[in-house]
Design a protein around this motif. Structure first.
Motif, short mmCIF file in Angstrom:
data_model
loop_
_atom_site.label_atom_id
_atom_site.label_comp_id
_atom_site.label_asym_id
_atom_site.label_seq_id
_atom_site.Cartn_x
_atom_site.Cartn_y
_atom_site.Cartn_z
N ASP A 139 0.99 3.96 -2.91
CA ASP A 139 0.52 5.27 -2.49
C ASP A 139 1.55 6.34 -2.86
N PHE A 195 0.83 -1.20 0.00
CA PHE A 195 0.00 0.00 0.00
C PHE A 195 0.87 1.25 0.00
N LEU A 196 1.91 1.27 0.83
CA LEU A 196 2.78 2.44 0.88
C LEU A 196 3.49 2.67 -0.45
N VAL A 239 1.32 7.50 -6.48
CA VAL A 239 0.35 8.56 -6.76
C VAL A 239 0.95 9.93 -6.43
#
Length: 118
Positions: free
Chosen positions: A71, A67-68, A74
């Protein structure tokens, strides 16, 4: 020169005083009716497990790391999209290289089974 910082100091003192005042007023004026239900640990409707030393599954940490990574992707894509025309072809190719590296990483974690919950 120090007179330029006086408004900042006053604002800081007001903010700290307001925060401290609210905490103190809450402690003095708030209701105090403790009972066993309120003092028990809330675990989203589940019964409390007395063993706090139970190890977590590694998949939890792997999903958090994935996820990191995506993320942060983005975070890099947004400024690139804002300045897309100014960067020209070079910026476009660099972003394609960046996305290709992320795609390889995504394929790797997919093959390793990080995204499968069993």
């Amino acid at each position: 020169m120090l007179q330029n910082y006086v408004p900042i100091l006053i604002l800081f003192l007001l903010a700290a005083g307001f925060g401290l005042g609210m905490v103190l007023m809450s402690a003095m004026l708030g209701p105090r009716r403790p009972d066993s239900e309120k003092l028990s640990t809330y675990e989203c409707g589940m019964t409390v497990d007395p063993g706090a030393r139970r190890p977590f599954d590694v998949k939890y940490y792997l999903v958090a790391m994935v996820f990191l990574v995506f993320d942060v992707e983005v975070v890099f894509l947004y400024p690139w999209a804002v300045k897309f025309k100014a960067l020209g072809l070079f910026g476009f190719v660099e972003m394609l290289v960046f996305l290709f590296i992320l795609l390889v990483g995504y394929a790797y974690i997919w093959r390793k089974g990080v995204l499968e919950w069993e």
